[in-house]
Design a protein around this motif. Structure first.
Motif, PDB file in Angstrom:
ATOM      1  N   LEU A 152       0.847  -1.187   0.000  1.00  8.19           N
ATOM      2  CA  LEU A 152       0.000   0.000   0.000  1.00  8.19           C
ATOM      3  C   LEU A 152       0.882   1.237   0.000  1.00  8.19           C
ATOM      4  N   THR A 153       0.457   2.263  -0.709  1.00  2.78           N
ATOM      5  CA  THR A 153       1.155   3.538  -0.647  1.00  2.78           C
ATOM      6  C   THR A 153       0.852   4.193   0.697  1.00  2.78           C
ATOM      7  N   ARG A 154       1.551   5.276   0.992  1.00  3.03           N
ATOM      8  CA  ARG A 154       1.288   6.005   2.240  1.00  3.03           C
ATOM      9  C   ARG A 154      -0.178   6.443   2.288  1.00  3.03           C
ATOM     10  N   LYS A 155      -0.658   6.961   1.179  1.00  2.00           N
ATOM     11  CA  LYS A 155      -2.033   7.461   1.120  1.00  2.00           C
ATOM     12  C   LYS A 155      -3.037   6.319   1.333  1.00  2.00           C
ATOM     13  N   GLU A 156      -2.800   5.175   0.669  1.00  2.00           N
ATOM     14  CA  GLU A 156      -3.703   4.032   0.812  1.00  2.00           C
ATOM     15  C   GLU A 156      -3.693   3.493   2.248  1.00  2.00           C
ATOM     16  N   ALA A 157      -2.504   3.424   2.847  1.00  2.00           N
ATOM     17  CA  ALA A 157      -2.402   2.943   4.228  1.00  2.00           C
ATOM     18  C   ALA A 157      -3.129   3.879   5.182  1.00  2.00           C
ATOM     19  N   ALA A 158      -2.962   5.195   4.998  1.00  2.00           N
ATOM     20  CA  ALA A 158      -3.630   6.175   5.853  1.00  2.00           C
ATOM     21  C   ALA A 158      -5.152   6.076   5.688  1.00  2.00           C
ATOM     22  N   GLN A 159      -5.612   5.917   4.454  1.00  2.00           N
ATOM     23  CA  GLN A 159      -7.054   5.775   4.217  1.00  2.00           C
ATOM     24  C   GLN A 159      -7.580   4.494   4.848  1.00  2.00           C
ATOM     25  N   PHE A 160      -6.824   3.408   4.734  1.00  2.00           N
ATOM     26  CA  PHE A 160      -7.227   2.132   5.317  1.00  2.00           C
ATOM     27  C   PHE A 160      -7.379   2.256   6.824  1.00  2.00           C
ATOM     28  N   LEU A 161      -6.432   2.959   7.467  1.00  2.00           N
ATOM     29  CA  LEU A 161      -6.449   3.122   8.926  1.00  2.00           C
ATOM     30  C   LEU A 161      -7.322   4.289   9.387  1.00  2.00           C
ATOM     31  N   ILE A 188      -6.580   7.508   9.228  1.00  2.00           N
ATOM     32  CA  ILE A 188      -5.726   8.474   9.932  1.00  2.00           C
ATOM     33  C   ILE A 188      -5.118   9.414   8.901  1.00  2.00           C
ATOM     34  N   SER A 189      -4.514  10.492   9.378  1.00  2.00           N
ATOM     35  CA  SER A 189      -3.872  11.439   8.464  1.00  2.00           C
ATOM     36  C   SER A 189      -2.483  10.929   8.080  1.00  2.00           C
ATOM     37  N   LEU A 190      -1.946  11.503   7.014  1.00  2.00           N
ATOM     38  CA  LEU A 190      -0.597  11.141   6.593  1.00  2.00           C
ATOM     39  C   LEU A 190       0.436  11.503   7.660  1.00  2.00           C
ATOM     40  N   SER A 191       0.222  12.618   8.365  1.00  2.00           N
ATOM     41  CA  SER A 191       1.179  13.003   9.408  1.00  2.00           C
ATOM     42  C   SER A 191       1.153  12.011  10.577  1.00  2.00           C
ATOM     43  N   THR A 192      -0.033  11.494  10.901  1.00  2.00           N
ATOM     44  CA  THR A 192      -0.116  10.476  11.951  1.00  2.00           C
ATOM     45  C   THR A 192       0.601   9.206  11.501  1.00  2.00           C
ATOM     46  N   LEU A 193       0.408   8.822  10.250  1.00  2.00           N
ATOM     47  CA  LEU A 193       1.083   7.640   9.711  1.00  2.00           C
ATOM     48  C   LEU A 193       2.604   7.821   9.766  1.00  2.00           C
ATOM     49  N   ASN A 194       3.071   9.008   9.392  1.00  2.00           N
ATOM     50  CA  ASN A 194       4.509   9.286   9.461  1.00  2.00           C
ATOM     51  C   ASN A 194       5.011   9.209  10.900  1.00  2.00           C
ATOM     52  N   GLY A 195       4.229   9.705  11.832  1.00  2.00           N
ATOM     53  CA  GLY A 195       4.603   9.629  13.246  1.00  2.00           C
ATOM     54  C   GLY A 195       4.678   8.186  13.716  1.00  2.00           C
ATOM     55  N   TRP A 196       3.712   7.389  13.325  1.00  3.56           N
ATOM     56  CA  TRP A 196       3.717   5.978  13.699  1.00  3.56           C
ATOM     57  C   TRP A 196       4.936   5.273  13.116  1.00  3.56           C
ATOM     58  N   LYS A 197       5.297   5.653  11.879  1.00  2.00           N
ATOM     59  CA  LYS A 197       6.469   5.045  11.244  1.00  2.00           C
ATOM     60  C   LYS A 197       7.742   5.429  11.993  1.00  2.00           C
ATOM     61  N   LYS A 198       7.856   6.683  12.402  1.00  2.00           N
ATOM     62  CA  LYS A 198       9.056   7.148  13.115  1.00  2.00           C
ATOM     63  C   LYS A 198       9.192   6.491  14.490  1.00  2.00           C
ATOM     64  N   THR A 199       8.066   6.240  15.157  1.00  4.20           N
ATOM     65  CA  THR A 199       8.114   5.630  16.486  1.00  4.20           C
ATOM     66  C   THR A 199       8.154   4.104  16.439  1.00  4.20           C
ATOM     67  N   GLY A 200       8.017   3.522  15.243  1.00  3.14           N
ATOM     68  CA  GLY A 200       8.085   2.075  15.095  1.00  3.14           C
ATOM     69  C   GLY A 200       6.775   1.358  15.297  1.00  3.14           C
ATOM     70  N   LYS A 201       5.676   2.108  15.422  1.00  4.18           N
ATOM     71  CA  LYS A 201       4.371   1.466  15.585  1.00  4.18           C
ATOM     72  C   LYS A 201       3.988   0.705  14.318  1.00  4.18           C
ATOM     73  N   ILE A 202       4.449   1.208  13.173  1.00  2.00           N
ATOM     74  CA  ILE A 202       4.218   0.546  11.893  1.00  2.00           C
ATOM     75  C   ILE A 202       5.541   0.579  11.127  1.00  2.00           C
ATOM     76  N   ILE A 203       5.815  -0.490  10.401  1.00  2.00           N
ATOM     77  CA  ILE A 203       7.076  -0.595   9.677  1.00  2.00           C
ATOM     78  C   ILE A 203       6.814  -0.425   8.194  1.00  2.00           C
ATOM     79  N   GLY A 204       7.523   0.500   7.589  1.00  2.00           N
ATOM     80  CA  GLY A 204       7.405   0.740   6.165  1.00  2.00           C
ATOM     81  C   GLY A 204       8.542   0.071   5.413  1.00  2.00           C
ATOM     82  N   CYS A 205       8.382  -0.032   4.131  1.00  2.00           N
ATOM     83  CA  CYS A 205       9.449  -0.538   3.271  1.00  2.00           C
ATOM     84  C   CYS A 205       9.422   0.319   2.013  1.00  2.00           C
ATOM     85  N   GLY A 206      10.423   0.228   1.215  1.00  2.00           N
ATOM     86  CA  GLY A 206      10.407   1.050   0.032  1.00  2.00           C
ATOM     87  C   GLY A 206      11.620   0.884  -0.834  1.00  2.00           C
ATOM     88  N   THR A 207      11.621   1.665  -1.875  1.00  2.00           N
ATOM     89  CA  THR A 207      12.720   1.693  -2.814  1.00  2.00           C
ATOM     90  C   THR A 207      12.928   3.138  -3.237  1.00  2.00           C
TER      91      THR A 207
END
Length: 95
Positions: free
Chosen positions: A42-51, A53-72
Motif C-alpha cells: 500500500l502507498t502512504r495514502k492508501e495505508a492512511a485511508q485504510f487506517l 488516519i492522516s498522513l502526518s499520523t502515519l509518518n509519526g507511527w512510522k518514526k516511532t516504530g508502531k508501523i514498519i514501512g518498506c520502500g525503494t
C-alpha cells in the motif's frame, strides 16, 4: 506409447472421473499459489485511508516504530499485513 484398455467403465463415467480428479488438482494448485503470492503493498495514502488516519499520523507511527514501512528509492510502501497488524483489539473495560 502405452495402450490402456477400459472394459468395466463407460465413457461418461470415465469423463466424470477425469473431471473430478482435474478439479481436485486445480484446487490444490490454486491454494498453493495463493500462499506464494507476495503481500500487497500500500502507498502512504492508501495505508492512511485504510487506517482512517492522516498522513502526518502515519509518518509519526512510522518514526516511532508502531508501523514498519518498506520502500525503494524515495518511495515508501506498507505491507497490508503490517497495516493490519498495527490494529490492536481494544479490551472491553468492565463498568
Amino acid at each position: 506409447m502405452s495402450t490402456f484398455q477400459f472394459t468395466s467403465i463407460e465413457p461418461h463415467q470415465l469423463k466424470q472421473e477425469i473431471a473430478a480428479t482435474v478439479r481436485t488438482e486445480l484446487r490444490l494448485m490454486l491454494e498453493e499459489f495463493k500462499n506464494l503470492q507476495p503481500d500487497d503493498l500500500l502507498t502512504r495514502k492508501e495505508a492512511a485511508q485504510f487506517l482512517k488516519i492522516s498522513l502526518s499520523t502515519l509518518n509519526g507511527w512510522k518514526k516511532t516504530g508502531k508501523i514498519i514501512g518498506c520502500g525503494t528509492g524515495n518511495r515508501v510502501y506498507f505491507r497490508r499485513s503490517e497495516v493490519e497488524r498495527c490494529l490492536q483489539p481494544l479490551s472491553m473495560k468492565s463498568r
